[in-house]
Scaffold this active site. Structure first.
Site, mmCIF file in Angstrom:
data_model
loop_
_atom_site.group_PDB
_atom_site.id
_atom_site.type_symbol
_atom_site.label_atom_id
_atom_site.label_comp_id
_atom_site.label_asym_id
_atom_site.label_seq_id
_atom_site.Cartn_x
_atom_site.Cartn_y
_atom_site.Cartn_z
ATOM 1 N N THR A 132 0.945 -1.143 -0.179
ATOM 2 C CA THR A 132 -0.113 -0.035 0.113
ATOM 3 C C THR A 132 0.833 1.427 0.000
ATOM 4 O O THR A 132 2.015 1.143 0.414
ATOM 5 C CB THR A 132 -0.972 0.068 1.164
ATOM 6 O OG1 THR A 132 -1.660 1.216 1.407
ATOM 7 C CG2 THR A 132 -0.154 -0.367 2.505
ATOM 8 N N GLU A 134 0.253 3.554 1.873
ATOM 9 C CA GLU A 134 0.055 4.148 3.338
ATOM 10 C C GLU A 134 1.514 3.862 3.970
ATOM 11 O O GLU A 134 1.632 4.796 5.031
ATOM 12 C CB GLU A 134 -0.833 3.411 4.156
ATOM 13 C CG GLU A 134 -2.412 3.742 3.510
ATOM 14 C CD GLU A 134 -3.550 3.425 4.530
ATOM 15 O OE1 GLU A 134 -2.963 3.373 5.792
ATOM 16 O OE2 GLU A 134 -4.473 3.520 3.902
HETATM 17 P P1 NAD Z 1 -9.732 -7.247 2.196
HETATM 18 O O1 NAD Z 1 -9.890 -6.928 3.393
HETATM 19 O O2 NAD Z 1 -11.131 -7.023 1.286
HETATM 20 O O3 NAD Z 1 -9.474 -8.938 1.796
HETATM 21 C C1 NAD Z 1 -8.505 -9.321 2.621
HETATM 22 C C2 NAD Z 1 -8.586 -11.107 2.530
HETATM 23 O O4 NAD Z 1 -7.541 -11.672 3.167
HETATM 24 C C3 NAD Z 1 -9.984 -11.616 2.939
HETATM 25 O O5 NAD Z 1 -10.610 -12.332 2.119
HETATM 26 C C4 NAD Z 1 -9.552 -11.998 4.231
HETATM 27 O O6 NAD Z 1 -10.290 -13.488 4.539
HETATM 28 C C5 NAD Z 1 -8.173 -12.697 3.734
HETATM 29 N N1 NAD Z 1 -7.255 -12.837 5.000
HETATM 30 C C6 NAD Z 1 -7.091 -12.272 6.082
HETATM 31 N N2 NAD Z 1 -6.340 -12.681 7.030
HETATM 32 C C7 NAD Z 1 -5.814 -13.919 6.554
HETATM 33 C C8 NAD Z 1 -5.169 -15.211 6.804
HETATM 34 N N3 NAD Z 1 -4.494 -15.073 8.048
HETATM 35 N N4 NAD Z 1 -5.059 -16.111 6.034
HETATM 36 C C9 NAD Z 1 -5.727 -16.088 5.013
HETATM 37 N N5 NAD Z 1 -6.544 -15.041 4.455
HETATM 38 C C10 NAD Z 1 -6.631 -13.909 5.443
HETATM 39 O O7 NAD Z 1 -8.427 -6.469 1.552
HETATM 40 P P2 NAD Z 1 -8.276 -5.930 0.078
HETATM 41 O O8 NAD Z 1 -8.955 -4.648 0.102
HETATM 42 O O9 NAD Z 1 -8.601 -6.794 -1.083
HETATM 43 O O10 NAD Z 1 -6.745 -5.803 0.287
HETATM 44 C C11 NAD Z 1 -5.924 -6.835 -0.375
HETATM 45 C C12 NAD Z 1 -4.309 -6.552 -0.129
HETATM 46 O O11 NAD Z 1 -4.101 -5.119 -0.986
HETATM 47 C C13 NAD Z 1 -4.178 -6.326 1.147
HETATM 48 O O12 NAD Z 1 -2.726 -6.762 1.254
HETATM 49 C C14 NAD Z 1 -4.025 -4.745 1.328
HETATM 50 O O13 NAD Z 1 -3.088 -4.411 2.422
HETATM 51 C C15 NAD Z 1 -3.622 -4.291 0.012
HETATM 52 N N6 NAD Z 1 -4.034 -3.190 -0.466
HETATM 53 C C16 NAD Z 1 -5.221 -2.514 -0.425
HETATM 54 C C17 NAD Z 1 -5.749 -1.431 -0.727
HETATM 55 C C18 NAD Z 1 -7.459 -1.009 -0.888
HETATM 56 O O14 NAD Z 1 -7.620 0.152 -1.349
HETATM 57 N N7 NAD Z 1 -8.243 -2.010 -0.793
HETATM 58 C C19 NAD Z 1 -4.960 -0.440 -1.318
HETATM 59 C C20 NAD Z 1 -3.408 -0.754 -1.284
HETATM 60 C C21 NAD Z 1 -3.036 -2.163 -0.863
HETATM 61 O O1 DAU Z 2 -4.193 3.889 0.631
HETATM 62 C C1 DAU Z 2 -4.475 2.518 0.421
HETATM 63 C C2 DAU Z 2 -5.206 2.071 1.383
HETATM 64 O O2 DAU Z 2 -6.608 2.551 1.322
HETATM 65 C C3 DAU Z 2 -5.094 0.561 1.635
HETATM 66 O O3 DAU Z 2 -4.036 0.229 2.065
HETATM 67 C C4 DAU Z 2 -6.304 0.094 2.653
HETATM 68 O O4 DAU Z 2 -6.334 -1.375 2.876
HETATM 69 C C5 DAU Z 2 -7.512 0.868 2.444
HETATM 70 O O5 DAU Z 2 -8.492 0.383 3.473
HETATM 71 C C6 DAU Z 2 -7.585 2.279 2.186
HETATM 72 O O6 DAU Z 2 -7.323 2.915 3.413
HETATM 73 P P1 DAU Z 2 -8.118 4.323 3.821
HETATM 74 O O7 DAU Z 2 -7.887 4.369 5.242
HETATM 75 O O8 DAU Z 2 -7.529 5.401 2.749
HETATM 76 O O9 DAU Z 2 -9.685 4.095 3.221
HETATM 77 P P2 DAU Z 2 -10.941 4.055 3.847
HETATM 78 O O10 DAU Z 2 -11.962 3.642 2.986
HETATM 79 O O11 DAU Z 2 -11.163 3.431 5.240
HETATM 80 O O12 DAU Z 2 -11.137 5.684 4.098
HETATM 81 C C7 DAU Z 2 -10.968 6.529 3.000
HETATM 82 C C8 DAU Z 2 -10.825 7.844 3.536
HETATM 83 O O13 DAU Z 2 -12.276 8.233 3.872
HETATM 84 C C9 DAU Z 2 -10.124 8.344 4.587
HETATM 85 O O14 DAU Z 2 -9.440 9.630 4.634
HETATM 86 C C10 DAU Z 2 -11.337 8.034 5.864
HETATM 87 C C11 DAU Z 2 -12.488 8.423 5.359
HETATM 88 N N1 DAU Z 2 -13.468 8.191 5.682
HETATM 89 C C12 DAU Z 2 -13.543 6.632 6.058
HETATM 90 C C13 DAU Z 2 -14.634 5.988 6.406
HETATM 91 C C14 DAU Z 2 -14.939 4.365 6.521
HETATM 92 C C15 DAU Z 2 -14.457 8.718 6.360
HETATM 93 O O15 DAU Z 2 -14.412 10.047 6.248
HETATM 94 N N2 DAU Z 2 -15.666 8.277 6.662
HETATM 95 C C16 DAU Z 2 -15.748 6.885 6.731
HETATM 96 O O16 DAU Z 2 -16.697 6.286 7.296
#
Ligand code: NAD
Ligand code: DAU
Length: 366
Positions: A132, A134
C-alpha cells in the site's frame, strides 16, 4: 515470465477476487485460492471465479504446514499475496491481528517459498507482494506524489504492519535471492469491496437513508484507483517486473473525501429518480421521496493519526511495465455505483455472513 501454477492468498477478499477474475483468462494451468474467510471475505464472490482451473482452499496463511503442503501438491511456482487485515480503523482499535496476519503471515509464506523454490539448484518462481501507499506516511498539499524512493513513515498500526511485511519481502530477495516483486498502490474501489470502506459504506448508507460519517473536515485526499487497473498492474509485474523491484501504482485521481461522498449522493439520487423499482426497493433512500441524499452528510470526530493526503507517482511502472490507468473518475464511479445497485444480494450476504455457511457446506476445512 512463464508461470504455471499460482497461489493467490486472500483471493476471497475485494482485490483478490477481482484479480482471480482477470487471471482466469490467462494461460495458466492451475490457480489455488487460499483464504481464511475473515469477516471481510466473500464466499459469494468466489462463485464467479471457481472452475476446473481455479480451486479454493479455506485456510490461514499462518498455517505453515498447510502452506507447504499446498505448494508441493500443486507445484506452485508463483504466489500473489493479497491476504491481510486491511481496514485502518480496525487496526486502531485492535492492532494485534494486523501484526499477526500481515507480518507473521507474510513471513510464513516467505519461508515456505524459500523452502520450496530455493532448495537445491532452485527453480523459476515469483513472489508478488501486494502492498500500500500508506507505508510512505502522509503528504502536504504541495508535496510531490510518493515515488518508490520515498522514506517509509507508516502512521497507523495497519500501515506499520504492511511496512514490516514489505521489509521482509525485500530482505528475502536481498539475502536469499528469492525472486520477488512488490506493488504499493493507492485506494482501490470497484465491485466486491466490503462495506466498511468509504465508497461502499456510503452507497449502502445512502440507500438506507442513514447518516454519512465524514471524518473531520472531509478534505483528506486519496488517489482513487479502479480495481481492474490495479489488477492489470499486478499482472504486468508478473510478466515484466524485475526481481527485487518495487512498483508504485496509482489512478491519477486525487480527490478529497467530501467530493467523493457528494458524487456518490448525486449518482444514486439520479438513478433512484429515474428508476421506480429502485425507489420501491429502497423506500428509506431520501431520493425515493424526492429529497437529496446530501442531507445525510455528517461531520464526525476525525480518525486518530489520520493521514491527510496520498498521491502516487507511477512513472516507474509506466516506463518499465507499460502501466497506465484506463478508468477515469467518471467512468469508474458510475460503474461502481451501478454494480452495488445491481448486486444488493451480494452486499447483504457479505454483511450478514451467510455465505460462510454456504462455503462450509461446500468446501471442507483443511
Ligand atoms: P480485504 O480485507 O477485502 O481482503 C483481505 C482478504 O484476506 C480476505 O478475503 C480475508 O479473508 C483474507 N485473510 C485475512 N487474514 C487472512 C489469513 N490469516 N489467512 C488467509 N487469508 C486471510 O482486503 P483488500 O482490500 O482486498 O486488500 C488486499 C491487499 O491489498 C491487502 O494486502 C491490502 O493491504 C492491499 N491494499 C489494499 C488497498 C485497498 O484500497 N483496498 C490498497 C492498497 C493495498
Ligand atoms: O491507500 C491505500 C489504503 O486505502 C489501503 O492500504 C487500505 O487497505 C484501504 O482500506 C484504504 O485505506 P483508507 O483508510 O484510505 O480507506 P477508507 O475507505 O477506510 O477511508 C478512505 C478515506 O475516507 C479516509 O480518509 C478516511 C475517510 N472515511 C472513511 C470512512 C470509513 C470517512 O471520512 N468516513 C468513513 O466512514
Amino acid at each position: 515470465m512463464k508461470l504455471d501454477s499460482m497461489l493467490i492468498t486472500g483471493g476471497a477478499g475485494f482485490i483478490g477476487v477481482n484479480f482471480a477474475r482477470i487471471i482466469q483468462s490467462r494461460e495458466i494451468s492451475r490457480v489455488v485460492i487460499l483464504d481464511a474467510l475473515t469477516y471481510a471475505a466473500s464466499g459469494s464472490s468466489l462463485e464467479s471465479v471457481l472452475c476446473d482451473k481455479v480451486q479454493f482452499v479455506h485456510g490461514d496463511i499462518r498455517d505453515s504446514t498447510l502452506v507447504a503442503r499446498l505448494m508441493d501438491e500443486h507445484e506452485v511456482d508463483c504466489i500473489v499475496h493479497f491476504a491481510a487485515e486491511s481496514h485502518v480503523d480496525r487496526s486502531i482499535t485492535g492492532p494485534d491481528e494486523f501484526i499477526s496476519t500481515n507480518v507473521d503471515g507474510t513471513h510464513c509464506l516467505l519461508k515456505a517459498a524459500k523452502q520450496r523454490w530455493l532448495a537445491g539448484s532452485g527453480s523459476p518462481h515469483r513472489f508478488h507482494h501486494v502492498s500500500t501507499d500508506e507505508v510512505y506516511g502522509t503528504l502536504k498539499a504541495d508535496d510531490p506524489p510518493f515515488s518508490e524512493v520515498n522514506q517509509y513513515q507508516p502512521n497507523s498500526p495497519y500501515s506499520a504492519s504492511k511496512a514490516a511485511s514489505d521489509h521482509l519481502v525485500r530482505a528475502y530477495h536481498h539475502t536469499y535471492g528469492l525472486d520477488t516483486t512488490t506493488s504499493n498502490c493507492s485506494n482501490n474501489y470497484g465491485p466486491f469491496q466490503f462495506p466498511e470502506k468509504l465508497i461502499p459504506l456510503m452507497i449502502v448508507n445512502i440507500l438506507h437513508g442513514r447518516k454519512l460519517p465524514i471524518y473531520g473536515d472531509g478534505m483528506q485526499i486519496r488517489d482513487w484507483l479502479y480495481v481492474d487497473d490495479h489488477c492489470r498492474a499486478i499482472e504486468s509485474c508478473l510478466d515484466r517486473g524485475k526481481p527485487g523491484e518495487v512498483y508504485n501504482v496509482g489512478g491519477d485521481n486525487e480527490r478529497p473525501n467530501i467530493e467523493i461522498v457528494r458524487k456518490i449522493c448525486d449518482l444514486i439520487d439520479t438513478r433512484v429518480a429515474e428508476d421506480e423499482d429502485l425507489a420501491v426497493a429502497f423506500p428509506d433512500c431520501l431520493a425515493s421521496v424526492g429529497e437529496s441524499s446530501l442531507g445525510l452528510l455528517e461531520h464526525v470526530s476525525d480518525r486518530p493519526g489520520h493521514d491527510r493526503r496520498y498521491a502516487i507517482d507511477y512513472r516507474k511502472a509506466a516506463n518499465e511495465l507499460g502501466y497506465a490507468p484506463l478508468e477515469s473518475f467518471e467512468s469508474g464511479f458510475a460503474k461502481t455505483v451501478a454494480w452495488y445497485l445491481d448486486n444488493e444480494q451480494w452486499w447483504r450476504s457479505v454483511m450478514d455472513g451467510s455465505y460462510k455457511d454456504w462455503l462450509d457446506a461446500n468446501y471442507s476445512k483443511r
